[in-house]
Design a protein around this motif. Structure first.
Motif, mmCIF file in Angstrom:
data_model
loop_
_atom_site.group_PDB
_atom_site.id
_atom_site.type_symbol
_atom_site.label_atom_id
_atom_site.label_comp_id
_atom_site.label_asym_id
_atom_site.label_seq_id
_atom_site.Cartn_x
_atom_site.Cartn_y
_atom_site.Cartn_z
ATOM 1 N N ASN A 33 0.820 -1.185 0.030
ATOM 2 C CA ASN A 33 0.035 0.011 -0.130
ATOM 3 C C ASN A 33 0.792 1.198 0.006
ATOM 4 O OD1 ASN A 33 0.838 0.383 2.592
ATOM 5 N ND2 ASN A 33 -0.949 -0.733 3.217
ATOM 6 N N ALA A 34 0.235 2.473 0.276
ATOM 7 C CA ALA A 34 1.119 3.742 0.166
ATOM 8 C C ALA A 34 2.160 3.816 1.191
ATOM 9 C CB ALA A 34 -0.012 4.885 0.303
ATOM 10 N N THR A 35 1.946 3.366 2.374
ATOM 11 C CA THR A 35 3.037 3.383 3.359
ATOM 12 C C THR A 35 3.890 2.175 3.424
ATOM 13 O OG1 THR A 35 1.118 2.662 5.020
ATOM 14 C CG2 THR A 35 1.422 4.996 4.717
ATOM 15 N N GLY A 36 3.624 1.208 3.018
ATOM 16 C CA GLY A 36 4.415 -0.202 3.089
ATOM 17 C C GLY A 36 3.554 -1.393 2.850
ATOM 18 N N TRP A 37 3.146 -2.192 3.750
ATOM 19 C CA TRP A 37 2.500 -3.565 3.582
ATOM 20 C C TRP A 37 1.370 -3.436 4.522
ATOM 21 C CZ3 TRP A 37 3.912 -6.310 -0.565
ATOM 22 C CH2 TRP A 37 5.131 -6.024 -1.465
ATOM 23 N N CYS A 38 0.274 -4.275 4.352
ATOM 24 C CA CYS A 38 -0.724 -4.608 4.997
ATOM 25 C C CYS A 38 -0.708 -6.218 4.845
ATOM 26 C CB CYS A 38 -2.109 -4.200 4.208
ATOM 27 S SG CYS A 38 -3.506 -4.480 5.248
ATOM 28 N N LEU A 39 -0.687 -6.822 6.306
ATOM 29 C CA LEU A 39 -0.656 -8.077 6.532
ATOM 30 C C LEU A 39 -2.013 -8.761 6.814
ATOM 31 C CD1 LEU A 39 2.772 -8.431 8.154
ATOM 32 C CD2 LEU A 39 2.538 -8.486 5.949
ATOM 33 N N SER A 40 -2.163 -9.803 6.441
ATOM 34 C CA SER A 40 -3.534 -10.561 7.112
ATOM 35 C C SER A 40 -3.421 -12.075 6.937
ATOM 36 C CB SER A 40 -4.780 -10.323 6.101
ATOM 37 O OG SER A 40 -5.177 -8.969 6.086
ATOM 38 N N GLY A 41 -3.814 -12.779 8.037
ATOM 39 C CA GLY A 41 -3.727 -14.247 7.918
ATOM 40 C C GLY A 41 -3.568 -14.638 9.414
ATOM 41 N N HIS A 42 -3.249 -16.153 9.712
ATOM 42 C CA HIS A 42 -3.244 -16.686 10.945
ATOM 43 C C HIS A 42 -2.026 -17.322 10.871
ATOM 44 C CE1 HIS A 42 -4.188 -19.776 13.965
ATOM 45 N NE2 HIS A 42 -4.467 -18.762 14.684
ATOM 46 N N LYS A 43 -1.337 -17.397 12.275
ATOM 47 C CA LYS A 43 -0.129 -18.265 12.511
ATOM 48 C C LYS A 43 -0.486 -19.057 13.829
ATOM 49 C CE LYS A 43 2.327 -16.556 9.169
ATOM 50 N NZ LYS A 43 2.806 -17.580 8.092
ATOM 51 N N ALA A 44 -0.007 -20.257 13.528
ATOM 52 C CA ALA A 44 -0.297 -21.178 14.909
ATOM 53 C C ALA A 44 0.859 -21.467 15.706
ATOM 54 C CB ALA A 44 -0.965 -22.499 14.067
ATOM 55 N N THR A 45 0.609 -21.652 16.875
ATOM 56 C CA THR A 45 1.708 -22.265 17.928
ATOM 57 C C THR A 45 3.089 -21.155 17.828
ATOM 58 O OG1 THR A 45 0.703 -24.354 17.442
ATOM 59 C CG2 THR A 45 2.623 -24.275 18.795
ATOM 60 N N VAL A 46 2.643 -20.213 18.074
ATOM 61 C CA VAL A 46 4.139 -19.368 18.033
ATOM 62 C C VAL A 46 4.644 -19.236 19.270
ATOM 63 C CG1 VAL A 46 4.838 -17.138 17.556
ATOM 64 C CG2 VAL A 46 2.908 -17.945 16.191
ATOM 65 N N LEU A 47 5.785 -20.005 19.645
ATOM 66 C CA LEU A 47 6.248 -20.275 20.875
ATOM 67 C C LEU A 47 6.877 -18.875 21.301
ATOM 68 C CD1 LEU A 47 6.932 -22.363 23.010
ATOM 69 C CD2 LEU A 47 9.347 -22.497 21.592
ATOM 70 N N HIS A 48 6.231 -18.655 22.645
ATOM 71 C CA HIS A 48 6.728 -17.164 23.152
ATOM 72 C C HIS A 48 6.186 -15.909 22.688
ATOM 73 C CE1 HIS A 48 9.061 -19.359 26.407
ATOM 74 N NE2 HIS A 48 9.806 -19.782 25.503
ATOM 75 N N GLY A 49 5.123 -16.118 21.771
ATOM 76 C CA GLY A 49 4.501 -15.042 20.907
ATOM 77 C C GLY A 49 4.043 -13.925 21.962
ATOM 78 N N GLY A 50 3.487 -14.486 23.011
ATOM 79 C CA GLY A 50 2.996 -13.385 24.080
ATOM 80 C C GLY A 50 4.026 -12.849 24.943
ATOM 81 N N GLN A 51 5.180 -13.327 25.020
ATOM 82 C CA GLN A 51 6.277 -12.581 25.544
ATOM 83 C C GLN A 51 7.353 -11.869 24.853
ATOM 84 O OE1 GLN A 51 5.617 -16.258 26.176
ATOM 85 N NE2 GLN A 51 4.120 -15.151 27.646
ATOM 86 N N ALA A 52 7.093 -11.765 23.358
ATOM 87 C CA ALA A 52 7.743 -11.310 22.381
ATOM 88 C C ALA A 52 7.613 -9.591 22.431
ATOM 89 C CB ALA A 52 7.794 -11.920 21.079
ATOM 90 N N ASP A 53 8.603 -9.144 22.127
ATOM 91 C CA ASP A 53 8.493 -7.640 21.606
ATOM 92 C C ASP A 53 8.265 -7.483 20.092
ATOM 93 O OD1 ASP A 53 8.888 -6.595 24.418
ATOM 94 O OD2 ASP A 53 10.999 -7.625 23.939
ATOM 95 N N LEU A 54 8.809 -8.325 19.376
ATOM 96 C CA LEU A 54 8.920 -8.411 18.014
ATOM 97 C C LEU A 54 8.829 -9.750 17.489
ATOM 98 C CD1 LEU A 54 9.845 -6.154 15.302
ATOM 99 C CD2 LEU A 54 12.049 -7.422 15.505
ATOM 100 N N LEU A 55 7.758 -9.993 16.182
ATOM 101 C CA LEU A 55 7.613 -11.266 15.670
ATOM 102 C C LEU A 55 8.354 -11.246 14.323
ATOM 103 C CD1 LEU A 55 3.709 -11.524 16.482
ATOM 104 C CD2 LEU A 55 5.676 -12.295 17.750
ATOM 105 N N ILE A 56 8.731 -12.217 13.824
ATOM 106 C CA ILE A 56 9.225 -12.473 12.550
ATOM 107 C C ILE A 56 7.885 -13.148 11.941
ATOM 108 C CG2 ILE A 56 10.962 -13.639 10.975
ATOM 109 C CD1 ILE A 56 11.919 -11.515 12.920
ATOM 110 N N VAL A 57 7.540 -12.678 11.010
ATOM 111 C CA VAL A 57 6.173 -13.270 10.311
ATOM 112 C C VAL A 57 6.523 -13.620 8.556
ATOM 113 C CG1 VAL A 57 3.719 -12.576 9.549
ATOM 114 C CG2 VAL A 57 4.701 -11.851 11.785
ATOM 115 N N SER A 58 6.057 -14.729 8.357
ATOM 116 C CA SER A 58 6.171 -15.234 6.861
ATOM 117 C C SER A 58 4.808 -14.808 6.314
ATOM 118 C CB SER A 58 6.383 -16.604 6.792
ATOM 119 O OG SER A 58 5.744 -17.361 7.225
#
Length: 378
Positions: A140-165
């Motif tokens: 989009n005009a400012t960068g990217w728009c992400l949509s979808g679902h990722k399952a069983t992300v270990l320590h996702g709730g304790q993270a400050d940054l996510l690496i997303v495919s």
């Protein structure tokens, strides 16, 4: 093969073990797990002071630029203490940032301990196939728009940054068109549902609903994330192999102590020859696993992707089998105590089972190893 650490690596191992004995005993870990926290700021800060998050960060970005065996030492000790902090996911995530070549600022923050990482790169429909990506990314005009679902992300709730495919082209299991993004864990539209796993850690379901990221959030080049993803996942699998060593060592040691102290017919049960034979098999499996873990960590950064895949998959498959054998033998030799929640052996066995299933189970890696070209027949 000689498994001899350098003087510096031995000192590093000793420092980690002394810290764990003083500040991170099993009882403390269980309090964190049962309290639903999963991690504690004081413990993470101690790991930062010990230099653990900085291991995989190049010296140019303020890290240690550590090699494979340094990582093996760290994860082996993490396995011995059954560490609940997001160290594994941060080291794994650092491999993505390092391979991207364009995220020096983020690597500096990781080295400083300011960023805990989680890797949202698996989807339920893909099982163990990392190239199965249905999440979408639209420019989009400012960068990217992400949509979808990722399952069983270990320590996702304790993270400050996510690496997303996510997909910027292609569909299903096509390796072309996969793009990797660094996403702030507090980004609007990002819903992280955290829950406990059976091994006492924390994992999350991650929903992306029109999450906006800037163009600079792309790791590497648009549509060319597969090689980074494949290599980083191999690095993560090698880290798990190292953690497994520490876990098996503790299960072996606890079982040996039980055999020395448990008495039947007026003598320690460890004197019974049948039980000695079983512990000899445990020792054999552990030493074979050690050689495979060292192989994986010494080859995981090779420029030859085929050799890397073969070595890592061979190690993960063999160590998966060793984890199952060692865990089952130790539980059986401890009798009813082996499945008692009060005994730490039970919790180490649970983590062993989780490792075997993580980043490709044994069957997956056997098939992956067989699918790689063999230099003897190529």
């Amino acid at each position: 093969m000689q498994f001899k650490l350098s003087d510096e690596q031995q000192q590093f191992s000793d420092a980690l073990r002394k810290w764990a004995e003083r500040a991170y005993p099993f009882e403390h870990r269980q309090q964190l797990v049962r309290g639903g926290q999963g991690s504690r700021a004081e413990d993470w800060n101690a790991l930062v002071e010990l230099g653990l998050p900085a291991l995989g960060v190049p010296e140019e970005q303020g890290g240690l630029g550590a090699g494979g065996i340094d990582h093996l030492v760290a994860m082996q000790e993490a396995g011995r203490m059954l560490l609940a902090e997001p160290l594994f996911t941060t080291l794994w995530g650092s491999a993505f940032l390092r391979a991207s070549g364009n995220q020096a600022a983020l690597l500096e923050r990781v080295a400083a301990g300011e960023l805990r990482l989680a890797c949202a790169v698996s989807e339920a429909a893909g099982r163990h196939d990392a190239d199965w990506v249905e999440a979408q990314a639209h420019r989009n005009a400012t960068g990217w728009c992400l949509s979808g679902h990722k399952a069983t992300v270990l320590h996702g709730g304790q993270a400050d940054l996510l690496i997303v495919s996510a997909r910027t082209a292609g569909a299903g299991a096509e390796s072309e068109g996969i793009t990797l993004f660094a996403v702030d864990a507090k980004a609007p539209g990002l819903k992280i549902t955290d829950s406990a796993t059976f091994d006492g850690l924390r994992a999350s379901s991650v929903q992306l609903d029109n999450v906006q990221v800037l163009a600079g959030a792309v790791l590497g080049n648009v549509g060319q994330g597969w090689e980074i993803l494949d290599g980083a996942n191999d690095f993560g699998a090698a880290l798990l192999c190292a953690e497994a060593l520490g876990i098996m060592e503790v299960m072996r040691d606890d079982t040996l102590e039980h055999l020395r102290t448990r008495r039947q017919f007026g003598q320690p049960i460890g004197k019974f020859q049948a039980l000695q034979h079983r512990m000899a098999e445990v020792a054999l499996q552990l030493e074979q696993a050690r050689s495979m873990a060292w192989l994986a960590m010494t080859q995981v950064n090779t420029d030859n992707a085929v050799d890397r895949r073969r070595c890592v998959s061979a190690a993960k498959a063999h160590i998966g089998q060793a984890l199952r054998f060692v865990g089952q033998q130790c539980v059986q030799l401890n009798g009813g105590l082996g499945v008692s929640d009060e005994m730490r052996l039970t919790h180490f066995f649970r983590r062993a089972v989780a490792i075997e299933l993580s980043l490709g189970d044994t069957d997956h890696h056997v098939a992956r190893f067989q699918a790689q070209p063999n230099f003897l027949t190529a």
